[in-house]
Write a protein that holds these residues in place. Sequence first.
Motif, PDB file in Angstrom:
ATOM      1  N   ASN A 569       0.814  -1.221   0.000  1.00  0.00           N
ATOM      2  CA  ASN A 569       0.000   0.000   0.000  1.00  0.00           C
ATOM      3  C   ASN A 569       0.843   1.265   0.000  1.00  0.00           C
ATOM      4  O   ASN A 569       0.321   2.363   0.195  1.00  0.00           O
ATOM      5  CB  ASN A 569      -0.947   0.004   1.206  1.00  0.00           C
ATOM      6  CG  ASN A 569      -2.055  -1.019   1.062  1.00  0.00           C
ATOM      7  OD1 ASN A 569      -2.496  -1.304  -0.050  1.00  0.00           O
ATOM      8  ND2 ASN A 569      -2.489  -1.593   2.169  1.00  0.00           N
ATOM      9  N   CYS A 570       2.172   1.108  -0.178  1.00  0.00           N
ATOM     10  CA  CYS A 570       3.042   2.280  -0.256  1.00  0.00           C
ATOM     11  C   CYS A 570       2.718   3.065  -1.524  1.00  0.00           C
ATOM     12  O   CYS A 570       2.639   2.493  -2.621  1.00  0.00           O
ATOM     13  CB  CYS A 570       4.513   1.855  -0.272  1.00  0.00           C
ATOM     14  SG  CYS A 570       5.196   1.511   1.356  1.00  0.00           S
ATOM     15  N   THR A 571       2.548   4.368  -1.360  1.00  0.00           N
ATOM     16  CA  THR A 571       2.332   5.222  -2.538  1.00  0.00           C
ATOM     17  C   THR A 571       3.591   5.970  -2.926  1.00  0.00           C
ATOM     18  O   THR A 571       3.738   6.383  -4.070  1.00  0.00           O
ATOM     19  CB  THR A 571       1.214   6.233  -2.250  1.00  0.00           C
ATOM     20  OG1 THR A 571       1.597   7.058  -1.134  1.00  0.00           O
ATOM     21  CG2 THR A 571      -0.087   5.521  -1.938  1.00  0.00           C
ATOM     22  N   SER A 572       4.517   6.178  -1.985  1.00  0.00           N
ATOM     23  CA  SER A 572       5.786   6.836  -2.297  1.00  0.00           C
ATOM     24  C   SER A 572       6.887   5.795  -2.284  1.00  0.00           C
ATOM     25  O   SER A 572       6.739   4.712  -1.702  1.00  0.00           O
ATOM     26  CB  SER A 572       6.090   7.940  -1.288  1.00  0.00           C
ATOM     27  OG  SER A 572       6.112   7.407   0.019  1.00  0.00           O
ATOM     28  N   CYS A 573       8.006   6.108  -2.917  1.00  0.00           N
ATOM     29  CA  CYS A 573       9.085   5.141  -3.013  1.00  0.00           C
ATOM     30  C   CYS A 573      10.377   5.860  -3.370  1.00  0.00           C
ATOM     31  O   CYS A 573      10.396   7.042  -3.706  1.00  0.00           O
ATOM     32  CB  CYS A 573       8.768   4.044  -4.041  1.00  0.00           C
ATOM     33  SG  CYS A 573       8.516   4.707  -5.707  1.00  0.00           S
ATOM     34  N   ASN A 574      11.459   5.116  -3.286  1.00  0.00           N
ATOM     35  CA  ASN A 574      12.789   5.576  -3.677  1.00  0.00           C
ATOM     36  C   ASN A 574      13.295   4.629  -4.752  1.00  0.00           C
ATOM     37  O   ASN A 574      13.393   3.426  -4.517  1.00  0.00           O
ATOM     38  CB  ASN A 574      13.726   5.565  -2.463  1.00  0.00           C
ATOM     39  CG  ASN A 574      15.103   6.092  -2.786  1.00  0.00           C
ATOM     40  OD1 ASN A 574      15.404   6.405  -3.933  1.00  0.00           O
ATOM     41  ND2 ASN A 574      15.951   6.186  -1.776  1.00  0.00           N
ATOM     42  N   PRO A 575      13.633   5.129  -5.950  1.00  0.00           N
ATOM     43  CA  PRO A 575      14.050   4.222  -7.032  1.00  0.00           C
ATOM     44  C   PRO A 575      15.294   3.418  -6.691  1.00  0.00           C
ATOM     45  O   PRO A 575      15.539   2.381  -7.304  1.00  0.00           O
ATOM     46  CB  PRO A 575      14.290   5.166  -8.218  1.00  0.00           C
ATOM     47  CG  PRO A 575      14.445   6.517  -7.622  1.00  0.00           C
ATOM     48  CD  PRO A 575      13.624   6.532  -6.387  1.00  0.00           C
ATOM     49  N   GLU A 576      16.092   3.862  -5.705  1.00  0.00           N
ATOM     50  CA  GLU A 576      17.290   3.114  -5.342  1.00  0.00           C
ATOM     51  C   GLU A 576      17.009   2.034  -4.306  1.00  0.00           C
ATOM     52  O   GLU A 576      17.914   1.277  -3.961  1.00  0.00           O
ATOM     53  CB  GLU A 576      18.355   4.083  -4.810  1.00  0.00           C
ATOM     54  CG  GLU A 576      18.815   5.100  -5.849  1.00  0.00           C
ATOM     55  CD  GLU A 576      19.886   6.031  -5.301  1.00  0.00           C
ATOM     56  OE1 GLU A 576      20.208   5.884  -4.100  1.00  0.00           O
ATOM     57  OE2 GLU A 576      20.385   6.877  -6.054  1.00  0.00           O
ATOM     58  N   GLU A 577      15.809   1.970  -3.768  1.00  0.00           N
ATOM     59  CA  GLU A 577      15.447   0.967  -2.770  1.00  0.00           C
ATOM     60  C   GLU A 577      14.279   0.139  -3.308  1.00  0.00           C
ATOM     61  O   GLU A 577      13.228   0.690  -3.635  1.00  0.00           O
ATOM     62  CB  GLU A 577      15.044   1.623  -1.444  1.00  0.00           C
ATOM     63  CG  GLU A 577      16.160   2.407  -0.777  1.00  0.00           C
ATOM     64  CD  GLU A 577      17.178   1.489  -0.125  1.00  0.00           C
ATOM     65  OE1 GLU A 577      16.871   0.288   0.027  1.00  0.00           O
ATOM     66  OE2 GLU A 577      18.269   1.969   0.216  1.00  0.00           O
ATOM     67  N   LYS A 578      14.475  -1.179  -3.391  1.00  0.00           N
ATOM     68  CA  LYS A 578      13.401  -2.042  -3.885  1.00  0.00           C
ATOM     69  C   LYS A 578      12.373  -2.273  -2.802  1.00  0.00           C
ATOM     70  O   LYS A 578      12.702  -2.486  -1.633  1.00  0.00           O
ATOM     71  CB  LYS A 578      13.977  -3.371  -4.364  1.00  0.00           C
ATOM     72  CG  LYS A 578      14.385  -3.366  -5.831  1.00  0.00           C
ATOM     73  CD  LYS A 578      14.452  -4.772  -6.380  1.00  0.00           C
ATOM     74  CE  LYS A 578      14.601  -4.762  -7.889  1.00  0.00           C
ATOM     75  NZ  LYS A 578      14.558  -6.119  -8.458  1.00  0.00           N
ATOM     76  N   LEU A 579      11.091  -2.238  -3.212  1.00  0.00           N
ATOM     77  CA  LEU A 579       9.988  -2.514  -2.298  1.00  0.00           C
ATOM     78  C   LEU A 579       9.479  -3.914  -2.589  1.00  0.00           C
ATOM     79  O   LEU A 579       8.671  -4.122  -3.501  1.00  0.00           O
ATOM     80  CB  LEU A 579       8.881  -1.476  -2.478  1.00  0.00           C
ATOM     81  CG  LEU A 579       9.123  -0.099  -1.858  1.00  0.00           C
ATOM     82  CD1 LEU A 579       8.042   0.875  -2.282  1.00  0.00           C
ATOM     83  CD2 LEU A 579       9.155  -0.199  -0.349  1.00  0.00           C
ATOM     84  N   CYS A 580       9.982  -4.892  -1.857  1.00  0.00           N
ATOM     85  CA  CYS A 580       9.596  -6.292  -2.054  1.00  0.00           C
ATOM     86  C   CYS A 580       9.221  -6.895  -0.711  1.00  0.00           C
ATOM     87  O   CYS A 580       9.714  -6.489   0.344  1.00  0.00           O
ATOM     88  CB  CYS A 580      10.748  -7.102  -2.673  1.00  0.00           C
ATOM     89  SG  CYS A 580      11.252  -6.553  -4.313  1.00  0.00           S
ATOM     90  N   THR A 581       8.332  -7.891  -0.765  1.00  0.00           N
ATOM     91  CA  THR A 581       7.976  -8.632   0.440  1.00  0.00           C
ATOM     92  C   THR A 581       9.172  -9.453   0.892  1.00  0.00           C
ATOM     93  O   THR A 581      10.175  -9.595   0.170  1.00  0.00           O
ATOM     94  CB  THR A 581       6.769  -9.537   0.171  1.00  0.00           C
ATOM     95  OG1 THR A 581       7.086 -10.410  -0.929  1.00  0.00           O
ATOM     96  CG2 THR A 581       5.552  -8.692  -0.194  1.00  0.00           C
ATOM     97  N   GLU A 582       9.064  -9.997   2.128  1.00  0.00           N
ATOM     98  CA  GLU A 582      10.206 -10.724   2.677  1.00  0.00           C
ATOM     99  C   GLU A 582      10.585 -11.928   1.824  1.00  0.00           C
ATOM    100  O   GLU A 582      11.765 -12.260   1.706  1.00  0.00           O
ATOM    101  CB  GLU A 582       9.899 -11.169   4.110  1.00  0.00           C
ATOM    102  CG  GLU A 582       9.751 -10.003   5.091  1.00  0.00           C
ATOM    103  CD  GLU A 582       9.508 -10.471   6.497  1.00  0.00           C
ATOM    104  OE1 GLU A 582       9.435 -11.701   6.692  1.00  0.00           O
ATOM    105  OE2 GLU A 582       9.395  -9.611   7.387  1.00  0.00           O
ATOM    106  N   ASP A 583       9.594 -12.592   1.212  1.00  0.00           N
ATOM    107  CA  ASP A 583       9.921 -13.728   0.354  1.00  0.00           C
ATOM    108  C   ASP A 583      10.257 -13.301  -1.069  1.00  0.00           C
ATOM    109  O   ASP A 583      10.530 -14.152  -1.931  1.00  0.00           O
ATOM    110  CB  ASP A 583       8.754 -14.725   0.329  1.00  0.00           C
ATOM    111  CG  ASP A 583       7.440 -14.043  -0.083  1.00  0.00           C
ATOM    112  OD1 ASP A 583       7.478 -12.852  -0.445  1.00  0.00           O
ATOM    113  OD2 ASP A 583       6.394 -14.711  -0.023  1.00  0.00           O
ATOM    114  N   SER A 584      10.255 -11.960  -1.319  1.00  0.00           N
ATOM    115  CA  SER A 584      10.612 -11.391  -2.634  1.00  0.00           C
ATOM    116  C   SER A 584       9.707 -11.891  -3.753  1.00  0.00           C
ATOM    117  O   SER A 584      10.050 -11.795  -4.928  1.00  0.00           O
ATOM    118  CB  SER A 584      12.078 -11.704  -2.983  1.00  0.00           C
ATOM    119  OG  SER A 584      12.935 -11.129  -2.029  1.00  0.00           O
ATOM    120  N   LYS A 585       8.521 -12.400  -3.393  1.00  0.00           N
ATOM    121  CA  LYS A 585       7.606 -12.861  -4.435  1.00  0.00           C
ATOM    122  C   LYS A 585       6.826 -11.704  -5.050  1.00  0.00           C
ATOM    123  O   LYS A 585       6.428 -11.774  -6.206  1.00  0.00           O
ATOM    124  CB  LYS A 585       6.642 -13.908  -3.851  1.00  0.00           C
ATOM    125  CG  LYS A 585       7.312 -15.225  -3.487  1.00  0.00           C
ATOM    126  CD  LYS A 585       6.292 -16.237  -2.982  1.00  0.00           C
ATOM    127  CE  LYS A 585       6.950 -17.568  -2.650  1.00  0.00           C
ATOM    128  NZ  LYS A 585       5.965 -18.565  -2.166  1.00  0.00           N
TER     129      LYS A 585
END
Length: 1488
Positions: A569-585
């Motif tokens: 549900n994140c609407t903001s982000c940083n292109p240098e940091e990946k937003l992935c779940t713990e299992d990276s799925k």
Amino acid sequence: MYDTCNAEKSEVALCSVLSTYARDCASAGVSLKGWRQGICDPSEDCPETMVYNYSMKYCNQSCRSLGEPDPLCNVHIAPMEGCGCPQGTYLNDEEECVTPDDCPCYYKGKIVQPGNSFQEDKLMCKCIQGRLDCIGETVLVKDCPAPMYYFNCSSAGPGAIGSECQKSCKTQDMHCYVTECVSGCMCPDGLVLDGSGGCIPKDQCPCVHGGHFYKPGETIKVDCNTCTCNKRQWNCTDNPCKGTCTVYGNGHYMSFDGEKFDFLGDCDYILAQDFCPTNMDAGTFRIVIQNNACGKSRSICSLKITLIFESSEIRLLEGRIQEIATDPGAEKNYKVDLRGGYIVIETDQGMNFMWDQKTTVVVHVAPSFQGKVCGLCGNFDGRSRNDFTTRGQSMEMSIQEFGNSWKITSTCSNINMTDLCADQPFKSALGQKHCSIIKSNIFEACHSKVNPIPYYESCVSDFCGCDSVGDCECFCTSVAAYSRSCSRAGVCINWRTPAICPVFCDYYNAPDKHEWFYKPCGAPCLRTCRNPRGKCGNLLYSLEGCYPECSPDKPYFDEESRECVSLLNCTSCNPEEKLCTEDSKVCLCCYNGKSYTLNETIYSHVYGTECGEAVCGPNGEIIKTFTSCRTPSTPAQEPHIQSVTSAPSSSVETTPCFCNDNGQLIQMGENVSLPVNISGRCAYSVCNPLCQIELIWAECKMGHTETLKICDPDSEACPTTPAPSATSQVPAPTGTSVRDCLALIPPRKFNETWNFGNCQTATCLGEGNNIKLSSMTCPPQQLKLCVNGFPFTKHYDETGCCEVFECQCICSGWGNEHYVTFDGTYYNFKENCTYVLVKSIHPDSHNFWIHIDNYYCGAIDGAICSMSLIIFYSNSVVILTQAMEHGKETNLILFNDKKVVPDITKDGIRITSSGLYAIIEIPELEVYVSYSWLAFYIKLPFGKFYNHTMGLCGTCTNQKSDDAMKRNGEVIESFKEMALGWKVPNPTNRYCNPGVSEPTRIEYHQHCEPSNLCKIIWTLTECHGVVPPQPYYEACVASGCSEEHPSTECQSMQTYSALCGLHGVCVDWRRKANGQCEASCPQDQVYKPCGKAKRNTCFSREVVMDTLHSQNNTSVFVEGCYCPDGKILLNDHDGICVSACGCTAQDGSVKQPKEVWEHGCQYCTCDEATLNISCFPRPCAKSPPINCTKEGFVRKIKTRLDDPCCTETVCECDIQTCTVKKTGCDLGFQPVVAISEDGCCPIFSCIPKGVCVSEGVEFKPGAMVPKSSCENCVCTDEQDLVTQTNRIQCLPVKCQTTCQQGFRYVEKKGQCCSQCQQVACVANFPFGNVSIEVGKSYKDPYDNCTQYTCTESAGQFSLTSTVKVCLPFEEANCVPGTVDVTSDGCCKTCIDLPHKCKRSVKEQYIVHNNCKSAAPVPVPFCEGMCSTYSVYSFEASEMEHKCICCHEKRSHKVKVDLVCSGHKTVQFTYVYVDECGCVETKCPKRIR
């Protein structure tokens, strides 16, 4: 003789000279005696107890030497004449000679008087004859931990230094002042106490910082530097740190360099800026601050702040943020955010601004601003003493003058600081009580790192200056300022409580939620959507304030929505940091600071003829698809997919496409000419989507009455014409015969031939619209070998139908000495000056020239190697040279003497860059120039410049024989002479040689082995077919073997590689060089051996075909510095790589091009072309007209309550417009103000005060009112109905007639009450008081010797006491039985004995054993009669005898010197009587 005769006292002068001579003789070992006889008698000069001696000893002559070793005995001093103690006596501390019995003792620096004793530990000591006689344990031995030993002061001798001066790690640099020797455990030499009871070497002592100890090797952080403890000293790194300026409270400032001062003003002042005389660069920011006072007080309640940047302005007031774009087309270079209650503004240049939305401002500047800023915050040059530099660059001692110099306008007045507590002692005391928290133990951990006193004093001053309603606010601001300084020093204090400056974070919590909490140290490790891993150390998150504590199911704080969310549900982000779940799925994609879920469309754009769409794919990667933008009638093409990590952030509109048909522009999809009908099928010449004219055969469309009639070549109806190669003939229509083709557009003449398109020619056959189409015949190509070794290039002629093969004219140079001409001749030339490299003699070249400016390593003054190109074209001049930037040499491009940054196109010249190479193209001439430091190459089209060039690059004739051509056209053999002849007249190069020097030659060892670096050329076989390697290999070997400049091998390799890339061959030669020729790129960029000549940026994302590419469709590779894969250059001049292009909004979010949003009271949009934010005020509805008719009401424009962005006109009370009638009030009445019925203007009236009025004076109820002396009057609470003032009540005065003792009540006329007058004196006795009348006396009943008398003078009564003093009375001197008292009973009296016992003194010579005293001595003795009698005692029945003799009562012994024969002196002791008296002697009883 001279001194004796000329001195005023000749005998004194004579004695002085003789004494000096005697002393020098004694020093030489000869003792002179007896020389003072008859002259220079010293006896009168010696002190009373001392004697003169010709040979006076110094060893063991003092009382101290009796009990301690005398240190003078260890010093060799020859005996000399002088005064000293007689033998048997010793010198005490009073410089007197005394016997040993009178000598004191000394113990541990203390003096023990003779005969006195003392006890210490188990010792009992008594002072006897200068020595301590002790009993008990005389030797104290204590156990000390190794390696310490016990030091005993008692056995150490005088002046010993004991454990009182034992050095420790704390005190080893301090001086020890000894008061007494102290026994105790001590460390051996070279060791000191470690503070824990042990001994360590000096260099192992800890370091001290802030009152804390650190062991060797431990590190601490001081600002941005790391300090390591080493041998008690701190070794710190020397990194340049950012500067911090703080403003808080009532005008308290701390500059970038740490200078603290107070300044208060109500103008607009420049807090900090880099628009300063000391800044050679262009300014980037200015911060203007204005103080808003609290009502009528001098205290500051809020600030109005304006931040001015290059293209925008930010205004801050009462928590509101207003952004104004002063240049809507410019790029935004700052970001605004809210962190823990602070408004934070960060700029790209390194300036950070923080405001607590009250009275505190903190400004951080990067080290790059050092010495480049100015204003109230100082100049940040590391020296605080020059922080008070005024706007006129003068040093000012007065803080007020310094501060007033930085105000924006001169219309407002200067302000002088005043002591706000001077007139408010109560508030000062209260402020001291509250502000003492800064000095309390709450902040104790910070006191050693940040001095609390300045903050405490500022807190008290602010407390006094605040209004009563703002006391707490001023107090909290000051304490928060000290807490913030502590946090910056690494000490975080949790000082706020529910009673002391609380922060209510529950305001931010939604109902039934508790996420927001106060954090005194901020939340530097907060996990957010832009910082999902919770990396610590963010300064801006270290500010105290309210921060969320997110739950495990929603562990991330979303900066955009400002709430806790789950990852998806994140609407903001940083292109240098990946937003992935713990299992990276599951991963989110990040684009322009906004997140997207899997398969969500991110953007869609049109790129020329292709349509692109970006979709969020797996693993957070953005998948970009491209399809051809075709019309529905054309079959759809299969899309090709490209995976990218970033994509262009703004759409590109479809470029209008036109075809050029003989100078006429035909839009895409339109017919070029009328259709040609051949046997029922029509040939349409149309402009296709590729902007090319294409011939399409299709069914003839209905409605075309005018069609071309083209005859079938196989048909017999096609008439015979003399056309060279008719492919189709068109029968002439029936009707009138017309020789010209008048129906064509434009009309054609009979037999006229023209280009029909698609490599066909048309010929007018006449007779209407008959034409004949023929295939274009191309002339045969005569291929001739290219002598420079480069392959042929293929292009098409002007028609675009016939291929033309030509040689390439490529000239290159490198290392300031190696040249290869257009025709491939290699030569060496090395001179310092400016030469003509290329001179075009083509008539249409628009004055195209190229000069080379050489400045090689052998130049004087040891300068670095350099080479510049100067390109002349039309009226423009382009200079390619080198310059130092950020400590590194880089390409510098000057266009008409002004610095430019690629990518630009101006005056027919295109300038691009690969980072390492600067590339200049002139499309009209098809010229291509590449330049990099010591290397260049120039490519000219052979067709245009064949035999039209001269200069150092040769002639471009495909023959080497004429390469060495001089200015006059003469061809010579010497390239050195040819090159010198092309020297530019009057060059500006200051290193030009004065004349022609001897021909230089490449000197190298005959048997020099070529380096492995040069041999790499032979491994680049893929390029040998397009670029001959031999000249570059030979130059490389020559450079490597040269004794002068072997470092130009890399330039040879670089030039060869560049020419390979020019021909589309990619070679990665630097990788094979094993680090010998590393390319240096900026921090954000990486080296690529095969990049594009033009680097794409966010502002030039469209595909631009360069000159060479458009000619032969061959890719051109250029090595250089490029952004990593997935990133793109932000612009052409900063060199910053970004992951996505877009506009950064005021809240930090990234907006899409063309996106529109609302911010504050403005509508903002992201400009597609410039990626800048343009804002304009939001429109507001007009207010209806309004008339203000009531008294005192005027029209005013106010902010609307329902819409703060808009205003409305309202009627508002303005008391200044009222007609006010003030009336004076009588005594006892006060004016009151009431509001009129209209509710605005005041009405004045008088009402009673509730006081009494008497003789023009007001009295409050209960106060005494002075009236007649016989009445006591008081003001009552009762109001007089007539006067409306309070009544005064009077009562008669009651007289007091009882008087105290000694006084009598006396009545006087004219007075209500009489007074008590004194008539007697009163004496106070323990048994009571007694009245004594004037002139009478009173005797003390308990003291017969004291009598009291009362006297009176001028109404003043005095009691005098008279004490009778008795004469001394000795009953022993009385005749027995005659003792009596005087008549008043005070004194004793008797009949004296005839002779009394008394002390008498006589002087006489003492003679003993033939020795005599030198003079008579006093000898006291007792004489006189005492009572002696014998009487019969009837009680004892015998005679009672009483014998009383005149006898000495007190005496002492006196010593005197007796002079014997031979002038021998002996001492004699006799008894000296001090006191005489009658002493009873026991008489022996008679024996019967």
